[in-house]
Design a protein around this motif. Structure first.
Motif, short mmCIF file in Angstrom:
data_model
loop_
_atom_site.label_atom_id
_atom_site.label_comp_id
_atom_site.label_asym_id
_atom_site.label_seq_id
_atom_site.Cartn_x
_atom_site.Cartn_y
_atom_site.Cartn_z
N HIS A 61 -67.76 58.75 -9.77
CA HIS A 61 -66.81 59.41 -9.28
C HIS A 61 -65.78 58.52 -8.61
N GLU A 62 -64.22 59.26 -8.60
CA GLU A 62 -63.67 58.48 -7.57
C GLU A 62 -63.19 59.48 -6.31
N PHE A 63 -63.07 58.76 -5.10
CA PHE A 63 -62.63 60.10 -3.69
C PHE A 63 -61.17 60.13 -3.90
N ILE B 83 -54.75 58.83 -4.19
CA ILE B 83 -54.75 58.21 -3.54
C ILE B 83 -56.36 56.98 -4.17
N GLU B 84 -56.76 56.20 -4.31
CA GLU B 84 -58.60 56.06 -4.87
C GLU B 84 -58.25 55.76 -3.76
N VAL B 85 -59.60 56.32 -2.16
CA VAL B 85 -59.99 55.48 -1.38
C VAL B 85 -61.78 54.96 -1.16
N GLY B 86 -62.03 55.64 -2.55
CA GLY B 86 -63.39 55.20 -2.45
C GLY B 86 -63.69 55.33 -3.82
N HIS B 87 -65.22 54.92 -4.91
CA HIS B 87 -65.30 54.67 -6.16
C HIS B 87 -67.07 54.26 -6.51
N ILE B 88 -67.76 55.84 -7.15
CA ILE B 88 -69.25 55.00 -7.04
C ILE B 88 -69.15 54.99 -8.55
#
Ligand code: ATP
Ligand code: MG
Length: 625
Positions: A225-227, A452-457
Motif C-alpha cells: 500500500h502507498e499512502f 504525493i507518496e509519503v509512505g509505502h508498506i
C-alpha cells in the motif's frame, strides 16, 4: 509546578527571532516549482546547496523533529524498536541481492582511500538483514520489527520541487522479520499494525491522505500500500471508486468488466500503406494520417523471462509478448506480466520492455509494429486489450520502418492465430483511466486525483532472506528462510507535502501538531523594556503548558512582521502593542481565521489573564494532544 500539563510533559521552547536564523525572502528564486518549494524557500525553512540537496534551517528542523516524534510514538506503540544503521554501506553487502546492479544509476557509489567501493544507503534491506541474520537463529527470537530515522541518498534522475524529490532526504524505514505469514506473530499481523500506525501518523500530522493499493507482491494478494497525500502538484495519479472506496495507483488499478469486440467484423476498406517519416509519436502520426488516436492500434513489444533460465530462453515456447492497446491508452506492464503468466502457464514468468536491438534482430520493426507479427516472429504471444479488439476503422504500424497502414482488419490481417488461445487473448493490459468501470462496484466509475507518496508498506516475503541466506530453526527443527516486510515514510517529503496541502496566498498554514512554533508573539515596540518584559512573561507561561513560542523582537516595521508571521505559518499570533497593553490586553489571532489575514487582520483583544487559556484552547482546537 505548571498549572496545566495537558499537552505534554515537556515544556515548550521560547525562541527570540533576533537570535535565530529565519531568512525570509520577498520573492522565491525563479527555479522554485511547487508551492511547498516556493514557500519553504521564501519563509526561510530551506536553502539549496546543490541539485536535490538542501539545508534544513531552524524552522524546518523543528518541524522535522515534530514529525519524527509522531512517527516514533506510533512506531513504538505498534511494537517496533528504533535503531540506527550506517549510511556508508560496503558494496559486498549487495553480493547476494545484486541490488547494486538493479538500483543502477540511482545508487550513489563512492570509493575509499584503498579503492574499496561503498554505496550511500538508498534504503536498508541488506544491512538490516545482515544484522538480524547475525543475531537471530531461532523462531523463538521472532517476530521483530526494527526502524530508523535517517538520511537516505538516491541519485534521482530528476530531483524536483525542493524536498518533494531530493537526492538526499530523510526517511523512516522499518523492517520486520517473521517465520509465518498468517497467524499471531506473522507478517500479516505486523503489516496490519503498520497500516494502522501509518494512518495514525498522517492523521496526527494533519494531512488528508488515501492509502492506495500498489504493486502486488511475491506472496500474492495486495502486498503493498502507498499512502498518498492528495494535492494538485502530486506526481502520482490515484484512481478511486466513489462507491466502494477502492483506491489504487495507476500501476496497479484494476478495471471492472469491459465489453470486448469480436475479431470477425468486415473490413472498412483495403489495407492502405501510408508513408509516415519523421513523426516522433502516435499523436503526430495520427494528425498526419488524419486518424484520431482512439482509432489507432499501439503495439508494444515485451521480452518474457521465464521461471527457468535467462530471458533469452523465455518460457520455453514464448519469448515475446506483444501488447496491443488503443492509441489513446497506455500499456500497463504489471498487467502484461499477469496476462503472460496466464497464457503461458508459467506462474513465475516476468516481463520487461524489449531491448530495441534484440527485438529488431528478432523481426520487430520497433515503432512500426503491427499485430501481424504474432505470425511472423516465432515465440510471440499477442495480448489484445478489450478496447483494441473489435471492428471498425483501425490504423496500425505496418511492420516496416516509416510506414503505417489504414483499414487494419483483425481477421483479414491476423487470420487463424486469433482462434488459438495459446497465442492470442483479449485481456486488460492497459492503465485504468477516469471513467473506467470500477472493479469493486457495478455501475460505478473510477475517478482520478493527483497524489504525493509519503509512505509505502510492503510485504517482501523471502526475497532478501533467500538472497542473503538468512534461515532460522523452526519449532519442528526445520530451517526456513525468514519472511520479511518493509515500511517506509518520507519524513522530509511529509513536511513538504503538508505545505502543499496547507497554505494560502500569504504563506504556510501549519497544522498545530507539527507547527515549528504554536504561538508567535509579535512585539511592536522593541525599544521599550515594558512590552518586552510582558512578551517574555507570556512566553514563559505558554511554554510551561508545553506550547512553543517564537517572539518576533526584530527591529522591523509592524507590516513586515505581520507579513512574515503569516509567511512562516505559526498558527496563533499574539500582538503586544501599546494600545492593547494600556487596557491590560494583547491582540489574539488564529492564522487564517479572519478576512484580510495578511498583516491587516486585527484579531481580538484578549485580557492578559486569559492569554494562556485562550492559546491552550486554540491549540487543542488545532489538534494538539
Ligand atoms: P518515488 O516513487 O516517489 O520515487 P519510491 O517508491 O522509490 O518513491 P520508496 O522506496 O518506497 O520510494 O521509499 C519510501 C518513502 O521515501 C517514499 O514513500 C517517499 O515518501 C520517500 N522518498 C522516496 N524517494 C524520495 C526522494 N527522492 N525524496 C524525498 N522522499 C523520498
Ligand atoms: Mg514507494
Amino acid at each position: 509546578m505548571p498549572e496545566q500539563t495537558a499537552f505534554t510533559v515537556r515544556s515548550g521552547d521560547v525562541t527570540r527571532w533576533s537570535q535565530t536564523l529565519i531568512p525570509t525572502l520577498r520573492e522565491a528564486p525563479a527555479e522554485a516549482e511547487s508551492p511547498s518549494h516556493v514557500l519553504m524557500l521564501r519563509a526561510g525553512y530551506i536553502r539549496k546547496l546543490g541539485a536535490g540537496i538542501y539545508d534544513y534551517l531552524p524552522l524546518a528542523t523543528r518541524v522535522l523533529s515534530k514529525v519524527s516524534n509522531i512517527v516514533r510514538q506510533e512506531m513504538n506503540a505498534a511494537g517496533a524498536s528504533e535503531l540506527l544503521l550506517p549510511v556508508l554501506l560496503p558494496t559486498e553487502l549487495y553480493a547476494g541481492t545484486k541490488r547494486d546492479v538493479d538500483y543502477g544509476e540511482l545508487l550513489f557509489k563512492i570509493h575509499d582511500r584503498k579503492n574499496a567501493s561503498y554505496a550511500l544507503g538508498p534504503t536498508h534491506e541488506e544491512p538490516i538483514t545482515e544484522l538480524v541474520k547475525g543475531s537471530v537463529t531461532s523462531y523463538k527470537q521472532l517476530p521483530v520489527n526494527l526502524y530508523q530515522i535517517q538520511t537516505k541518498f538516491r541519485d534521482e534522475a530528476r530531483p524536483r520541487s525542493g524536498l518533494l524529490r531530493g537526492r538526499e532526504f530523510i526517511m523512516k524505514d522499518a523492517y520486520s522479520f517473521h517465520t509465518a505469514v498468517e497467524g499471531p506473530g506473522g507478517l500479516n499481523e505486523t503489516y496490519d499494525a503498520m497500516y494502522t500506525a501509518y494512518s495514525n501518523i498522517f492523521r496526527r500530522c494533519g494531512l488528508s491522505f488515501v492509502p492506495v493499493e500498489a504493486e502486488s507482491g511475491p506472496i500474492g494478494g495486495s502486498a503493498s500500500h502507498e499512502f498518498m497525500v492528495t494535492c494538485e502538484s502530486g506526481e502520482d495519479t490515484i484512481l478511486r471508486c466513489p462507491v466502494s472506496g477502492y483506491a489504487a495507483n495507476v500501476e496497479k488499478c484494476e478495471i471492472g468488466a469491459r465489453p470486448r469486440g469480436t475479431f470477425n467484423e468486415p473490413p472498412t476498406g483495403e489495407l492502405t500503406e501510408v508513408h509516415t517519416p519523421n513523426l516522433p509519436g502516435i499523436d503526430e502520426v495520427g494528425k498526419f494520417m488524419k486518424v484520431k488516436p482512439d482509432r489507432m492500434l499501439k503495439s508494444i513489444v515485451f521480452e518474457i523471462k521465464g521461471s527457468e533460465g535467462s530471458r533469452d530462453q523465455g518460457t520455453g515456447k514464448a519469448r515475446w509478448a506483444l501488447a496491443v492497446v488503443r492509441g489513446d491508452h497506455d500499456v500497463n506492464e504489471g498487467k502484461v506480466k499477469i496476462a503472460v503468466r496466464a497464457i503461458t502457464g508459467d506462474e513465475k514468468a516476468t516481463v520487461a520492455l524489449a531491448d530495441e536491438k534484440a527485438a529488431r534482430a528478432a523481426g520487430f520493426a520497433i515503432g512500426y509494429v503491427s499485430p501481424r507479427t504474432v505470425n511472423s516472429v516465432p515465440g510471440t504471444v499477442l495480448l489484445v486489450d478489450n478496447d483494441a479488439s473489435g471492428g471498425g476503422f483501425w490504423a496500425s504500424g505496418s511492420d516496416k520502418p516509416d510506414h503505417h497502414v489504414k483499414h487494419f482488419n483483425w481477421r483479414r490481417e491476423v487470420g487463424a492465430a486469433l482462434d488459438d488461445a495459446s497465442k492470442v487473448c483479449v485481456v486488460d493490459v492497459r492503465n485504468a483511466i477516469v471513467g473506467d468501470p470500477s472493479p469493486r462496484s457495478e455501475g460505478a466509475k473510477l475517478e482520478a486525483a493527483k497524489g504525493i507518496e509519503v509512505g509505502h508498506i510492503f510485504k517482501l516475503g523471502t526475497k532478501y532472506s533467500e538472497a542473503m541466506g538468512f534461515e532460522v530453526l523452526l519449532a519442528d527443527q526445520q530451517r526456513k528462510p525468514v519472511i520479511m516486510g518493509c515500511y517506509g515514510i518520507g519524513v522530509s517529503r511529509t513536511m513538504a507535502a503538508t505545505v502543499e496541502q496547507n497554505h494560502d496566498a500569504d504563506g504556510i498554514r501549519w497544522p498545530m501538531p507539527i507547527a515549528p512554533y504554536h504561538v508567535i508573539i509579535t512585539l511592536l515596540r522593541v525599544d521599550e523594556e515594558g512590552p518586552k518584559t510582558t512578551a517574555m512573561e507570556i512566553a514563559k507561561k505558554l511554554a510551561a503548558i508545553g506550547l512553543d513560542v517564537l517572539i518576533d523582537d526584530r527591529d522591523e516595521r509592524p507590516g513586515v512582521k505581520f507579513k512574515d508571521a503569516d509567511l512562516i505559518g505559526v498558527p496563533i499570533r499574539l500582538t503586544v502593542a501599546d494600545k492593547a497593553l494600556a487596557v491590560g490586553a494583547v491582540e489574539f489571532k488564529v492564522r487564517g481565521a479572519a478576512e484580510g489575514a495578511n498583516g491587516g487582520g486585527k484579531g481580538t483583544l484578549c485580557p492578559l489573564a486569559d492569554v494562556v487559556s485562550w492559546c491552550a484552547q486554540a491549540a487543542r482546537d488545532g489538534g494538539l494532544a
